[in-house]
Design a protein around this motif. Structure first.
Motif, PDB file in Angstrom:
ATOM      1  N   UNK A   1       0.837  -1.210   0.000  1.00  0.00           N
ATOM      2  CA  UNK A   1       0.000   0.000   0.000  1.00  0.00           C
ATOM      3  C   UNK A   1       0.869   1.255   0.000  1.00  0.00           C
ATOM      4  N   UNK A   2       1.971   1.199   0.720  1.00  0.00           N
ATOM      5  CA  UNK A   2       2.828   2.368   0.874  1.00  0.00           C
ATOM      6  C   UNK A   2       3.826   2.510  -0.271  1.00  0.00           C
ATOM      7  N   UNK A   3       4.311   1.380  -0.795  1.00  0.00           N
ATOM      8  CA  UNK A   3       5.388   1.441  -1.778  1.00  0.00           C
ATOM      9  C   UNK A   3       4.890   1.628  -3.211  1.00  0.00           C
ATOM     10  N   UNK A   4       3.746   1.047  -3.537  1.00  0.00           N
ATOM     11  CA  UNK A   4       3.249   1.150  -4.924  1.00  0.00           C
ATOM     12  C   UNK A   4       2.987   2.606  -5.309  1.00  0.00           C
ATOM     13  N   UNK A   5       2.257   3.413  -4.518  1.00  0.00           N
ATOM     14  CA  UNK A   5       2.066   4.810  -4.914  1.00  0.00           C
ATOM     15  C   UNK A   5       3.380   5.583  -5.035  1.00  0.00           C
ATOM     16  N   UNK A   6       4.348   5.295  -4.143  1.00  0.00           N
ATOM     17  CA  UNK A   6       5.620   6.015  -4.184  1.00  0.00           C
ATOM     18  C   UNK A   6       6.377   5.778  -5.489  1.00  0.00           C
ATOM     19  N   UNK A   7       6.137   4.661  -6.157  1.00  0.00           N
ATOM     20  CA  UNK A   7       6.743   4.403  -7.477  1.00  0.00           C
ATOM     21  C   UNK A   7       6.375   5.499  -8.466  1.00  0.00           C
ATOM     22  N   UNK A   8       5.195   6.086  -8.257  1.00  0.00           N
ATOM     23  CA  UNK A   8       4.668   7.079  -9.194  1.00  0.00           C
ATOM     24  C   UNK A   8       4.677   8.492  -8.600  1.00  0.00           C
ATOM     25  N   UNK A   9       5.476   8.695  -7.568  1.00  0.00           N
ATOM     26  CA  UNK A   9       5.604  10.018  -6.987  1.00  0.00           C
ATOM     27  C   UNK A   9       4.417  10.444  -6.156  1.00  0.00           C
ATOM     28  N   UNK A  10       3.629   9.475  -5.690  1.00  0.00           N
ATOM     29  CA  UNK A  10       2.450   9.751  -4.869  1.00  0.00           C
ATOM     30  C   UNK A  10       2.697   9.174  -3.479  1.00  0.00           C
ATOM     31  N   UNK A  11       2.251   9.867  -2.437  1.00  0.00           N
ATOM     32  CA  UNK A  11       2.519   9.416  -1.073  1.00  0.00           C
ATOM     33  C   UNK A  11       1.936   8.030  -0.815  1.00  0.00           C
TER      34      UNK A  11
END
Length: 445
Positions: free
Chosen positions: A99-109
């Protein structure tokens, strides 16, 4: 429920790291909330057994007259219960990491309850919560569920839509922790404060903080203090919110106040108002989930194994979670019709005069034998109302996506989230989340 009764409790999510502290806390409050039995329930029997075996020793030493058991059998767990205290985590920390790492791949918190991570977790939690509610209603129809599972906003909306007549009260401990900090800042105790608050779960504002006896207004002092320090205090007010990431979150409240200086903000607003800051200060390879696994998870399960190894809990391995005493306060208010004022997540129905009646809002409620009754907070300003309307729409779209199996509505939910910059980015994140959650989400078309 009558005077002299002793209560039967089931804790759903018995394998949670919070379970030992909550059990110890309940034992400390038996003078005001006497217990007949405590049962732990979890669908992960192996994980729960580690805590269950240790807590059996605690109960034998500290409360031998209170029956204790732990089980993976719903019939055994939920039969003859007065209260179900629910803190489940569907997918456990492995899914939280995604949940935390997937959005960060795309520059999203990436965050547990806010933005795409919260939406992903919400889609998993709905299934788990409905299952527990159905068990409770099948085996103990008069039982009340006190739910503090995250993400509480999406869970509450799902309960409103899918289990509208169920005895479920959705609550959160975050305002409790912040109120403790406020009390420390003004040199008072938690119960000395009379507060007013409006918003959604993890998305709200304190409008008034006064002395419950004298009526002294503490807002000017608190606004000045938070404007300079955030909610950081010299003393550790609670053990739950003291990790490095939480310290940074408490500090950021000072910047939240600059944008909206008339009210005291919930700390989670930083994820909506400063998402770029959050991404900039995030490590995609070491997120909050890793911090919890290396900290609280390791400490609690290590303590449990040490208790079992020694055969005694006299070393104080498990600590009392006084931060969670609000759970007993809520149960006591229902059991004894005390009409205590507590923050609960309820259907608006006019509590906020210029907001949707069917929105699940977090406001002060008078709690008694019939559950929470919302107190009117009047009209709210344009800025806060606009933010809330956007976020409520996100939560409603998530529940609609779940019930209808709609890819489009979940894409819309992600796109509408203030944390996501565009529909294109929302789609990339959604497709990755679908792949990661195949074992948990309903099929989306």
């Amino acid at each position: 429920m009558t005077e002299g009764k002793k209560f039967n409790i089931v804790i759903a999510g018995g394998g949670s790291t919070y379970t030992p502290g909550i059990v110890k806390m309940m034992l400390e409050h038996q003078d005001s909330f006497p217990l007949s039995s405590i049962t732990l329930y979890d669908n992960d029997g192996e994980r729960q057994a580690v805590l269950g075996e240790a807590l059996a020793i605690v109960m034998r030493e500290d409360a031998p007259n209170v029956a204790f058991s732990y089980t993976t059998d719903p019939g055994e767990a939920f039969t003859n219960k007065d209260f179900c205290m629910a803190h489940i985590r569907v997918g456990k920390y492995g899914m939280r990491k995604l949940d935390e790492r997937i959005p960060l791949k795309y520059g999203v918190l990436g965050q547990e309850t806010c933005g795409p991570g919260g939406i992903a977790y919400g889609m998993r939690s709905i299934t788990g919560m409905l299952e527990i509610i159905d068990y409770m209603e099948r085996y103990s129809p008069e039982c009340w569920m006190l739910n503090y599972s995250n993400p509480a906003a999406i869970v509450a909306e799902a309960c409103r839509v899918l289990r509208p007549t169920s005895r479920v009260i959705n609550i959160c401990d975050m305002p409790v922790g912040t109120r403790r900090r406020m009390a420390y800042i003004v040199g008072k105790d938690y119960d000395d404060l009379d507060v007013r608050y409006f918003g959604l779960n993890h998305f709200g504002w304190w409008t008034s903080v006064k002395d419950v006896r004298t009526g002294e207004d503490y807002m000017p002092r608190l606004l000045e203090y938070v404007g300079e320090n955030g909610y950081l205090t010299q003393k550790a007010i609670d053990t739950q919110h003291m990790d490095a990431s939480w310290i940074a979150t408490h500090k950021k409240a000072a910047d939240l106040l600059k944008l909206d200086p008339q009210f005291l903000p919930n700390t989670y607003l930083k994820y909506y108002l400063y998402p770029d800051y959050v991404v900039e200060h995030s490590d995609p390879d070491h997120t909050r989930a890793d911090e919890v696994i290396e900290g609280r998870e390791k400490e609690v399960f290590g303590a449990a194994r040490e208790i079992v190894r020694k055969g005694t809990a006299t070393g104080g391995e498990f600590t009392v979670d006084n931060h969670a005493s609000f759970i007993v306060s809520l149960a006591r208010a229902i059991a004894y019709n005390t009409h205590e004022i507590m923050l609960c997540i309820v259907e608006n129905n006019g509590a906020i005069a210029n907001f949707d009646d069917d929105a699940m809002v977090e406001v002060p409620c008078v709690v008694g034998m019939n559950g929470p009754e919302a107190m009117c907070q009047g009209k709210i300003p344009t800025f806060e109302r606009g933010m809330m309307q956007e976020q409520v729409a996100v939560e409603k779209l998530v529940v609609e996506a779940y019930t209808e199996g709609s890819y489009l509505k979940l894409w819309q939910a992600l796109t509408l989230s203030k944390t996501v910059p565009s529909a294109g980015v929302a789609k990339l994140i959604l497709d990755d989340l679908i792949e990661a959650n195949k074992a948990y989400w309903p099929e989306l078309k």
